[in-house]
Design a protein around this motif. Structure first.
Motif, PDB file in Angstrom:
ATOM      1  N   THR A 221       0.747  -1.199  -0.042  1.00  0.00           N
ATOM      2  CA  THR A 221      -0.088  -0.070   0.015  1.00  0.00           C
ATOM      3  C   THR A 221       0.814   1.209   0.011  1.00  0.00           C
ATOM      4  N   TYR A 226      -2.174   7.298  -3.929  1.00  0.00           N
ATOM      5  CA  TYR A 226      -2.817   8.319  -2.881  1.00  0.00           C
ATOM      6  C   TYR A 226      -1.975   8.299  -1.438  1.00  0.00           C
ATOM      7  N   VAL A 227      -1.003   7.214  -1.385  1.00  0.00           N
ATOM      8  CA  VAL A 227      -0.141   7.587  -0.031  1.00  0.00           C
ATOM      9  C   VAL A 227       0.867   8.480  -0.424  1.00  0.00           C
ATOM     10  N   ALA A 230      -0.619  12.011  -0.263  1.00  0.00           N
ATOM     11  CA  ALA A 230      -0.676  12.528   1.088  1.00  0.00           C
ATOM     12  C   ALA A 230       0.597  12.895   1.699  1.00  0.00           C
ATOM     13  N   VAL A 240      -0.797   9.957   7.785  1.00  0.00           N
ATOM     14  CA  VAL A 240      -0.801   8.993   6.846  1.00  0.00           C
ATOM     15  C   VAL A 240      -1.066   7.468   6.942  1.00  0.00           C
ATOM     16  N   SER A 243      -4.908   6.973   8.554  1.00  0.00           N
ATOM     17  CA  SER A 243      -6.137   7.433   7.492  1.00  0.00           C
ATOM     18  C   SER A 243      -5.992   6.920   6.108  1.00  0.00           C
ATOM     19  N   TYR A 244      -4.670   6.584   5.743  1.00  0.00           N
ATOM     20  CA  TYR A 244      -4.609   6.313   4.491  1.00  0.00           C
ATOM     21  C   TYR A 244      -3.992   5.027   3.985  1.00  0.00           C
ATOM     22  N   ARG A 247      -5.792   2.128   6.792  1.00  0.00           N
ATOM     23  CA  ARG A 247      -7.021   1.975   6.385  1.00  0.00           C
ATOM     24  C   ARG A 247      -7.421   1.198   5.124  1.00  0.00           C
ATOM     25  N   ASN A 248      -6.569   1.232   4.277  1.00  0.00           N
ATOM     26  CA  ASN A 248      -6.656   0.350   2.963  1.00  0.00           C
ATOM     27  C   ASN A 248      -5.810  -0.781   3.122  1.00  0.00           C
TER      28      ASN A 248
END
Length: 329
Positions: A221, A226-227, A230, A240, A243-244, A247-248
Motif C-alpha cells: 500500500t 494516494y499514499v 498524502a 498518513v 487514515s491512508y 485503512r486500506n
C-alpha cells in the motif's frame, strides 16, 4: 441496494445448500444410530423387538424406513421447531441441550483469543510494514515459526512448562470442580484462570499469520499513489499511517477475520482435547467416536450457520467500508 439484495440472495441459497448437505452426509455414512442404541440395550440384557426399534427410530428423529423425501421434509420441519434430535453419546439428552451447555465455553475462549490475535497481529503488522527493515521485522520469523509449529505440540509444551513445571495455570479443565457454575465472581475468576493457558496457545499459534499478512499489505500500500500524494501534501506520518495506509491495507484482513470469527463456534478441537476443556471441540470429537450422527449433524449445522452469518455481516460492512466493492458488483 442491489448489491445488498444480491448478497442476501446468495446467502439464502448457500444456507439451503448447507442444510441439504447436513441432511445428506450423515445418511451416507456407514452405521446407524438406532442400531448403536439397540446394541447398547442388548449389552445391558434388554430385549430388542421390532416395536423397540421403531420406538428408538422415532425418538432419534424419524423413521428411516420412510422415503428419503419424506425424511428430508421432516428434517426441515424439525429444524423450524428447534428439534435436532436425541444424542446417542449423552442419551437421553437432546442435542440442543448438549450444544447449549458447551457452546458458551468455546465462544468465550476461542472468540476472545481470536479477537486478541487479530487485533495484536494487525496492529503490529501495520507498524512493521510502515517501517520495513527495522528491528521490528525480527518479530516476523519468531511469530511465523510459532504458527508453523504443530498445534498440539505447542499446546503440550505450554502445558508442561507453564502448568506442570511453573504451576502458573491449571493443567486441565474449564473451572474448579468444587464450585457450582453460575454468574458469580468466584466461578468467573476460576473460569478465566483455567481458560488463560488455552487462550494463550491459540493467540501464539495464530498471531503470526495476521502480522505477516498485514505487514505485506502495508508494504504494498505504501507504493500507492494516494499514499504518496498524502505524503507530498505534508501530512504527518501518523495521519498518513492511520487514515491512508493502514485503512486500506486492513481490508483483506477484515475478510479473513470474518472467516476466523465464523469458525470460532467450531472451536479448537486439539486445544480443547489437550486441556480437557468443556467446549464444542470435545463434543464434536466424542460424537465422531461414538457415531453420534444427531449430535454431529447439530454441531455441523451450528458451525455452518456461524460461518455464513459472520461472512454475511462482514460482506455487508465491506460494502459500506469500501464503495468500490459495490461498484464492481
Amino acid at each position: 441496494m442491489n448489491y445488498f439484495l444480491r448478497k442476501m440472495g446468495f446467502y439464502v441459497v448457500a444456507l439451503w445448500a448447507a442444510l441439504t448437505l447436513n441432511f445428506a452426509i450423515p445418511r451416507l455414512l456407514p452405521g446407524n444410530p438406532v442400531d448403536i442404541l439397540l446394541a447398547k440395550l442388548q449389552q445391558r440384557g434388554g430385549t430388542v423387538t421390532p416395536e423397540t426399534r421403531e420406538a428408538y427410530a422415532l425418538l432419534l428423529g424419524g423413521d428411516d424406513s420412510q422415503p428419503l423425501w419424506n425424511q428430508y421434509v421432516d428434517y426441515l420441519n424439525n429444524l423450524l421447531h428447534g428439534d435436532l434430535g436425541v444424542s446417542v453419546s449423552y442419551y437421553p439428552a437432546q442435542v440442543t441441550d448438549v450444544i447449549a451447555q458447551s457452546l458458551p465455553w468455546t465462544v468465550v475462549l476461542v472468540g476472545i483469543a481470536t479477537v486478541m490475535a487479530a487485533v495484536l497481529g494487525v496492529t503490529l503488522g501495520a507498524f512493521v510494514g510502515w517501517k520495513p527493515g527495522t528491528w521490528l521485522d525480527s518479530l516476523i520469523p519468531a511469530t511465523t515459526l510459532l504458527a508453523a509449529v504443530p498445534y498440539f505440540w505447542l499446546a503440550l509444551i505450554l502445558a508442561y512448562f507453564l502448568a506442570r513445571v511453573l504451576g502458573w495455570f491449571p493443567l486441565q479443565g474449564g473451572y474448579d470442580v468444587v464450585l457450582d457454575p453460575g454468574w458469580n465472581a468466584e466461578f468467573i475468576a476460576s473460569a478465566i484462570h483455567y481458560g488463560a493457558l488455552p487462550a494463550l496457545t491459540i493467540v501464539l499459534a495464530s498471531v503470526g499469520g495476521w502480522l505477516l499478512g498485514m505487514r505485506n499489505m502495508m508494504v504494498s500500500t505504501l507504493s500507492e499513489d494516494y499514499v504518496l500524494t498524502a505524503e507530498a501534501k505534508g501530512l504527518s506520518p501518523r495521519k498518513v499511517l492511520r487514515s491512508y495506509a493502514s485503512r486500506n491495507a486492513v481490508l483483506p484482513s477484515v475478510a479473513g477475520f470474518a472467516i476466523s470469527l465464523g469458525f470460532v463456534v467450531s472451536g479448537s478441537v486439539i486445544t480443547e482435547q489437550v486441556f480437557s476443556y468443556p467446549g464444542i471441540g470435545g463434543r464434536l470429537l466424542g460424537a465422531v467416536t461414538n457415531n453420534d450422527y444427531a449430535l454431529m449433524q447439530g454441531l455441523f449445522l451450528v458451525i455452518t450457520l456461524a460461518v455464513l452469518g459472520a461472512n454475511l455481516v462482514v460482506d455487508m460492512l465491506y460494502g459500506l467500508i469500501d464503495p468500490r466493492t459495490r461498484a464492481r458488483s
